[in-house]
Design a protein around this motif. Structure first.
Motif, PDB file in Angstrom:
ATOM      1  N   GLY A 106       0.816  -1.198   0.000  1.00  0.00           N
ATOM      2  CA  GLY A 106       0.000   0.000   0.000  1.00  0.00           C
ATOM      3  C   GLY A 106       0.852   1.251   0.000  1.00  0.00           C
ATOM      4  O   GLY A 106       2.009   1.244   0.442  1.00  0.00           O
ATOM      5  N   LEU A 107       0.302   2.340  -0.470  1.00  0.00           N
ATOM      6  CA  LEU A 107       1.023   3.604  -0.569  1.00  0.00           C
ATOM      7  C   LEU A 107       1.623   4.029   0.769  1.00  0.00           C
ATOM      8  O   LEU A 107       2.774   4.463   0.838  1.00  0.00           O
ATOM      9  CB  LEU A 107       0.073   4.696  -1.075  1.00  0.00           C
ATOM     10  N   GLY A 147       0.614  -8.940 -16.953  1.00  0.00           N
ATOM     11  CA  GLY A 147       0.001  -8.043 -15.982  1.00  0.00           C
ATOM     12  C   GLY A 147      -0.389  -8.803 -14.730  1.00  0.00           C
ATOM     13  O   GLY A 147       0.312  -9.703 -14.279  1.00  0.00           O
ATOM     14  N   SER A 148      -1.549  -8.466 -14.174  1.00  0.00           N
ATOM     15  CA  SER A 148      -2.013  -9.142 -12.969  1.00  0.00           C
ATOM     16  C   SER A 148      -3.480  -8.838 -12.745  1.00  0.00           C
ATOM     17  O   SER A 148      -3.965  -7.741 -13.060  1.00  0.00           O
ATOM     18  CB  SER A 148      -1.217  -8.673 -11.746  1.00  0.00           C
ATOM     19  N   MET A 149      -4.199  -9.801 -12.163  1.00  0.00           N
ATOM     20  CA  MET A 149      -5.569  -9.560 -11.754  1.00  0.00           C
ATOM     21  C   MET A 149      -5.638  -8.546 -10.622  1.00  0.00           C
ATOM     22  O   MET A 149      -6.720  -8.050 -10.281  1.00  0.00           O
ATOM     23  CB  MET A 149      -6.231 -10.874 -11.328  1.00  0.00           C
ATOM     24  N   SER A 150      -4.487  -8.202 -10.049  1.00  0.00           N
ATOM     25  CA  SER A 150      -4.450  -7.158  -9.024  1.00  0.00           C
ATOM     26  C   SER A 150      -4.937  -5.823  -9.574  1.00  0.00           C
ATOM     27  O   SER A 150      -5.320  -4.937  -8.804  1.00  0.00           O
ATOM     28  CB  SER A 150      -3.025  -6.993  -8.476  1.00  0.00           C
ATOM     29  N   ALA A 151      -4.915  -5.668 -10.895  1.00  0.00           N
ATOM     30  CA  ALA A 151      -5.420  -4.442 -11.501  1.00  0.00           C
ATOM     31  C   ALA A 151      -6.924  -4.293 -11.293  1.00  0.00           C
ATOM     32  O   ALA A 151      -7.461  -3.181 -11.393  1.00  0.00           O
ATOM     33  CB  ALA A 151      -5.108  -4.429 -12.994  1.00  0.00           C
ATOM     34  N   GLY A 155      -7.608  -3.759  -3.156  1.00  0.00           N
ATOM     35  CA  GLY A 155      -7.647  -3.785  -1.701  1.00  0.00           C
ATOM     36  C   GLY A 155      -6.794  -2.671  -1.127  1.00  0.00           C
ATOM     37  O   GLY A 155      -5.975  -2.071  -1.838  1.00  0.00           O
ATOM     38  N   PRO A 156      -6.938  -2.371   0.149  1.00  0.00           N
ATOM     39  CA  PRO A 156      -6.205  -1.262   0.750  1.00  0.00           C
ATOM     40  C   PRO A 156      -4.693  -1.468   0.777  1.00  0.00           C
ATOM     41  O   PRO A 156      -3.940  -0.495   0.865  1.00  0.00           O
ATOM     42  CB  PRO A 156      -6.779  -1.189   2.177  1.00  0.00           C
ATOM     43  N   GLY A 157      -4.245  -2.715   0.671  1.00  0.00           N
ATOM     44  CA  GLY A 157      -2.807  -2.970   0.674  1.00  0.00           C
ATOM     45  C   GLY A 157      -2.215  -3.156  -0.703  1.00  0.00           C
ATOM     46  O   GLY A 157      -1.068  -3.576  -0.841  1.00  0.00           O
ATOM     47  N   SER A 158      -2.998  -2.818  -1.742  1.00  0.00           N
ATOM     48  CA  SER A 158      -2.544  -3.085  -3.112  1.00  0.00           C
ATOM     49  C   SER A 158      -2.421  -1.830  -3.957  1.00  0.00           C
ATOM     50  O   SER A 158      -2.303  -1.917  -5.173  1.00  0.00           O
ATOM     51  CB  SER A 158      -3.515  -4.049  -3.802  1.00  0.00           C
ATOM     52  N   THR A 159      -2.442  -0.661  -3.326  1.00  0.00           N
ATOM     53  CA  THR A 159      -2.548   0.575  -4.100  1.00  0.00           C
ATOM     54  C   THR A 159      -1.438   0.750  -5.134  1.00  0.00           C
ATOM     55  O   THR A 159      -1.708   1.088  -6.287  1.00  0.00           O
ATOM     56  CB  THR A 159      -2.578   1.795  -3.163  1.00  0.00           C
ATOM     57  N   GLU A 250     -10.061 -18.216  -3.597  1.00  0.00           N
ATOM     58  CA  GLU A 250     -10.874 -17.547  -2.589  1.00  0.00           C
ATOM     59  C   GLU A 250     -10.827 -16.053  -2.823  1.00  0.00           C
ATOM     60  O   GLU A 250      -9.958 -15.538  -3.512  1.00  0.00           O
ATOM     61  CB  GLU A 250     -10.339 -17.892  -1.199  1.00  0.00           C
ATOM     62  N   GLY A 251     -11.747 -15.309  -2.240  1.00  0.00           N
ATOM     63  CA  GLY A 251     -11.770 -13.857  -2.362  1.00  0.00           C
ATOM     64  C   GLY A 251     -10.516 -13.247  -1.815  1.00  0.00           C
ATOM     65  O   GLY A 251      -9.915 -13.749  -0.873  1.00  0.00           O
ATOM     66  N   GLU A 252     -10.112 -12.120  -2.406  1.00  0.00           N
ATOM     67  CA  GLU A 252      -8.903 -11.429  -1.980  1.00  0.00           C
ATOM     68  C   GLU A 252      -9.139 -10.736  -0.642  1.00  0.00           C
ATOM     69  O   GLU A 252     -10.217 -10.217  -0.397  1.00  0.00           O
ATOM     70  CB  GLU A 252      -8.495 -10.393  -3.031  1.00  0.00           C
TER      71      GLU A 252
END
Length: 252
Positions: A106-107, A147-151, A155-159, A250-252
């Protein structure tokens, strides 16, 4: 009457094609490089650790032909040097896979230096690498951006990571339109949760193996097979985006 040969589209061979892979010493990049070599491509990889490079090249050379170099892609001009070295070693480039990445949080969890490094490796190196290969790829050439499905799973820790990967997704879509008429196919591959060094230390190797058995995590080889699919499609086609996720994730 339909002939058996008409029921399936022609497949492009990988034999003799020349591929460079960033981040090809571990994880997804390594799996891609090994599979391409096993299918007859000549590969040139990079990673930032000599020991991992040696191990990856040993795996590649068990099944095919490959070489590589240790380099930190965060350095100024580093990705351009890698592309030039790959072109010289392979006598040209037909396939380029931009895959190298470092983990990001996260930022507010990262200091400025860590954020700048993540941007340099995960974003700037992709853009500058694409620029370098666009001037070298032989038509019909392939540029694959991992790339990534993170796009999309935010979540708050993935900014930082999500922001970068969302940028890569937009870049890939626009670049496909820019380079397609020039004979270069641009594809974006977005993996879901995949076993790799990047999952550590949050998920130690034994936990990753258990998740793969439970089918809530992918193997790096699953992504490599997806890349193989898009690289072997007829030259008239381009697989714009390939999303590969665990069936039971499972859900992130």
């Amino acid at each position: 009457m339909t002939k058996p040969a008409d029921t399936h589209t022609a497949r492009r061979s990988l034999t003799g094609r020349r591929a460079i892979v960033t981040g090809g010493t571990t994880g997804i990049g390594r799996a891609i490089a090994v599979l391409l070599a096993a299918e007859g491509a000549k590969v040139f990889i990079c990673g930032h650790e000599e020991a991992a490079l040696t191990e990856a090249l040993a795996d590649i050379r068990e099944v095919g032909t490959g070489d590589g170099m240790a380099i930190d892609l965060a350095g100024p001009g580093a990705v351009e040097r890698f592309v030039a070295a790959g072109e010289a070693a392979l006598d040209g480039i037909d396939i380029a896979v931009m895959n190298a990445a470092v983990a990001a949080e996260g930022l507010t969890d990262m200091d400025a230096a860590a954020i700048e490094r993540a941007i340099a490796v995960d974003f700037t190196a992709y853009l500058m690498g694409a620029k370098a290969v666009s001037e070298r790829l032989v038509p019909v050439g392939d540029l694959v951006l991992i790339g990534s499905m993170s796009a999309h799973v935010l979540g708050p820790g993935s900014t930082i990571y999500a922001g970068i990967k969302a940028g890569i997704a937009g870049f890939a879509a626009a670049l496909r339109r820019e380079l397609g008429p020039k004979g270069i196919r641009v594809s974006l591959v977005e993996p879901g949760k995949t076993g790799s060094d990047m999952q550590s230390p949050d998920l130690p190797p034994d936990e990753q193996r258990a998740m793969i058995r439970d089918e809530t995590m992918l193997r790096a080889e699953d992504i490599a097979v997806g890349v193989h699919y898009l690289l072997t499609q007829p030259s008239r086609t381009v697989v714009q985006q390939l999303v590969i996720v665990p069936r039971a994730q499972e859900g992130e």
